[in-house]
Design a protein around this motif. Sequence first.
Motif, PDB file in Angstrom:
ATOM      1  N   ILE A  98      41.191  61.854  47.348  1.00  0.00           N
ATOM      2  CA  ILE A  98      41.136  60.395  47.302  1.00  0.00           C
ATOM      3  C   ILE A  98      42.273  59.931  46.398  1.00  0.00           C
ATOM      4  N   ILE A  99      43.155  59.082  46.937  1.00  0.00           N
ATOM      5  CA  ILE A  99      44.326  58.603  46.193  1.00  0.00           C
ATOM      6  C   ILE A  99      44.185  57.101  46.011  1.00  0.00           C
ATOM      7  N   LEU A 100      44.299  56.650  44.750  1.00  0.00           N
ATOM      8  CA  LEU A 100      44.130  55.239  44.426  1.00  0.00           C
ATOM      9  C   LEU A 100      45.440  54.694  43.869  1.00  0.00           C
ATOM     10  N   THR A 101      45.881  53.545  44.394  1.00  0.00           N
ATOM     11  CA  THR A 101      47.087  52.871  43.904  1.00  0.00           C
ATOM     12  C   THR A 101      46.780  51.397  43.695  1.00  0.00           C
ATOM     13  N   GLU A 102      47.691  50.733  42.975  1.00  0.00           N
ATOM     14  CA  GLU A 102      47.552  49.296  42.725  1.00  0.00           C
ATOM     15  C   GLU A 102      48.825  48.588  43.149  1.00  0.00           C
ATOM     16  N   MET A 103      48.670  47.395  43.728  1.00  0.00           N
ATOM     17  CA  MET A 103      49.802  46.619  44.246  1.00  0.00           C
ATOM     18  C   MET A 103      50.137  45.493  43.271  1.00  0.00           C
ATOM     19  N   GLU A 128      53.748  49.637  44.863  1.00  0.00           N
ATOM     20  CA  GLU A 128      52.541  50.405  44.577  1.00  0.00           C
ATOM     21  C   GLU A 128      52.720  51.221  43.292  1.00  0.00           C
ATOM     22  N   TYR A 129      51.645  51.321  42.535  1.00  0.00           N
ATOM     23  CA  TYR A 129      51.631  52.070  41.286  1.00  0.00           C
ATOM     24  C   TYR A 129      50.442  53.027  41.311  1.00  0.00           C
ATOM     25  N   GLN A 130      50.691  54.266  40.933  1.00  0.00           N
ATOM     26  CA  GLN A 130      49.622  55.263  40.967  1.00  0.00           C
ATOM     27  C   GLN A 130      48.540  54.942  39.942  1.00  0.00           C
ATOM     28  N   ARG A 131      47.310  55.108  40.389  1.00  0.00           N
ATOM     29  CA  ARG A 131      46.175  54.877  39.502  1.00  0.00           C
ATOM     30  C   ARG A 131      45.210  56.058  39.445  1.00  0.00           C
ATOM     31  N   VAL A 164      48.799  45.396  37.050  1.00  0.00           N
ATOM     32  CA  VAL A 164      50.043  44.832  37.583  1.00  0.00           C
ATOM     33  C   VAL A 164      49.756  43.813  38.674  1.00  0.00           C
ATOM     34  N   SER A 165      48.483  43.487  38.865  1.00  0.00           N
ATOM     35  CA  SER A 165      48.111  42.579  39.956  1.00  0.00           C
ATOM     36  C   SER A 165      48.319  41.121  39.597  1.00  0.00           C
ATOM     37  N   SER A 185      42.379  40.179  30.171  1.00  0.00           N
ATOM     38  CA  SER A 185      41.195  39.484  30.665  1.00  0.00           C
ATOM     39  C   SER A 185      40.692  40.187  31.916  1.00  0.00           C
ATOM     40  N   LEU A 186      39.365  40.125  32.138  1.00  0.00           N
ATOM     41  CA  LEU A 186      38.764  40.673  33.353  1.00  0.00           C
ATOM     42  C   LEU A 186      38.603  39.608  34.425  1.00  0.00           C
ATOM     43  N   CYS A 187      39.166  38.434  34.187  1.00  0.00           N
ATOM     44  CA  CYS A 187      38.931  37.313  35.113  1.00  0.00           C
ATOM     45  C   CYS A 187      39.779  37.393  36.376  1.00  0.00           C
ATOM     46  N   GLY A 188      40.877  38.123  36.356  1.00  0.00           N
ATOM     47  CA  GLY A 188      41.742  38.193  37.523  1.00  0.00           C
ATOM     48  C   GLY A 188      41.408  39.369  38.423  1.00  0.00           C
ATOM     49  N   PRO A 189      41.875  39.352  39.675  1.00  0.00           N
ATOM     50  CA  PRO A 189      41.605  40.448  40.610  1.00  0.00           C
ATOM     51  C   PRO A 189      42.536  41.629  40.348  1.00  0.00           C
ATOM     52  N   ARG A 190      42.137  42.801  40.802  1.00  0.00           N
ATOM     53  CA  ARG A 190      42.990  43.992  40.826  1.00  0.00           C
ATOM     54  C   ARG A 190      43.166  44.379  42.288  1.00  0.00           C
ATOM     55  N   ASN A 191      44.399  44.381  42.760  1.00  0.00           N
ATOM     56  CA  ASN A 191      44.698  44.653  44.164  1.00  0.00           C
ATOM     57  C   ASN A 191      44.969  46.146  44.346  1.00  0.00           C
ATOM     58  N   LEU A 192      44.036  46.833  45.011  1.00  0.00           N
ATOM     59  CA  LEU A 192      44.076  48.286  45.097  1.00  0.00           C
ATOM     60  C   LEU A 192      44.234  48.758  46.532  1.00  0.00           C
TER      61      LEU A 192
END
Length: 336
Positions: free
Chosen positions: A253-258, A264-267, A300-301, A307-314
């Motif tokens: 399972i490979i997880l990245t963030e946009m 893309e950044y490795q997570r 990086v999203s 803050s935890l208020c913003g989304p994380r694009n994965l």
Amino acid sequence: MRVTLALSAAPDIVSNPTDIVLVLDRSGSMAGAPPAPVAAAARAAGIVIYCIGLVGADGVDANVLNEWATDPDASHVAVTPDAADLENLFADLAVNISKPGATKIVIDEEVNSDFAIVSVSQPDKGSAMIVDAHRLQWNIEQLGVTGNEGAALEFFIRHTGDTGGTKLVNRSITYQDAEGNLVSFPQPSVRVDCDVVVHPEKCPLPVDVTVGGCKDSIVVDLGDTYLESLGRIVQLDVTVKNVCPNRRVALAIILTEMDENGMEYQRGMKAITIPAHQYPTCRDVLVKRVKFVLPEDLNVSGGTPRSLCGPRNLKVRFIAHNIDTDYRCCELVATV
């Protein structure tokens, strides 16, 4: 770690030259009776023996010089590589041995920034004190005025640096006395093997608050503070389709963030072995609760920092394949 600082001094021997012997060893050039028992007898008679080794082409055995010389070896034995250095060494020795010991001695030692002085033992001569975490001072009223004397000071240091390796203990060490004697000290080093230590949260800076006299209470606005070490845990479930019986499966399972520009950044990446099932036919296998940790400082999203208020694009990718197979490569079957 324990560190020992040592020095010695002797009275004026110019007026009594029988009190000193200089031995120059040019690597095997000495002849006659074995020198070790002769040197031992001389030392027993109160004669101070200095040994100087001239390395030359064949080298010199410093251990032999240490055996012959008066203790401590550090102040009575010297090894020089060539004749030019030998001349300077004799000059320094002549200056020192022609003076009546030493008085009003002050030694200032500073350890390197990777070390801190923990404690100082009582020296056998004089007094010592810690000036600060990196410096100490040793004071001796007199040494070697009436006879050959030595003095030693032990102190303990703690390694406070973040890296390991071989490190010099001292940043500097200075010596002074009323007679202007010249003293050189060795440069001790230690091998430090450090654990890898991470400090994710810094110590908070204090805010000074004063409550005035004769007041029961005070109201102070100290401004903003933030939640620390924020992050999210992503838990994933996935179904691996049509897994045959008696077949283990390898699942990645490979997880990245946009970020906002589509980069893309490795997570994280996990590799899991799914046990074989024993059903008679192929079955779907549900893999549950595969967890990833997303520290908020890697966000990086976009959105509001810290803050935890913003989304994380994965983005999540899966790779799965059988581990077990009936296929055998290059097996040799012999029939007799």
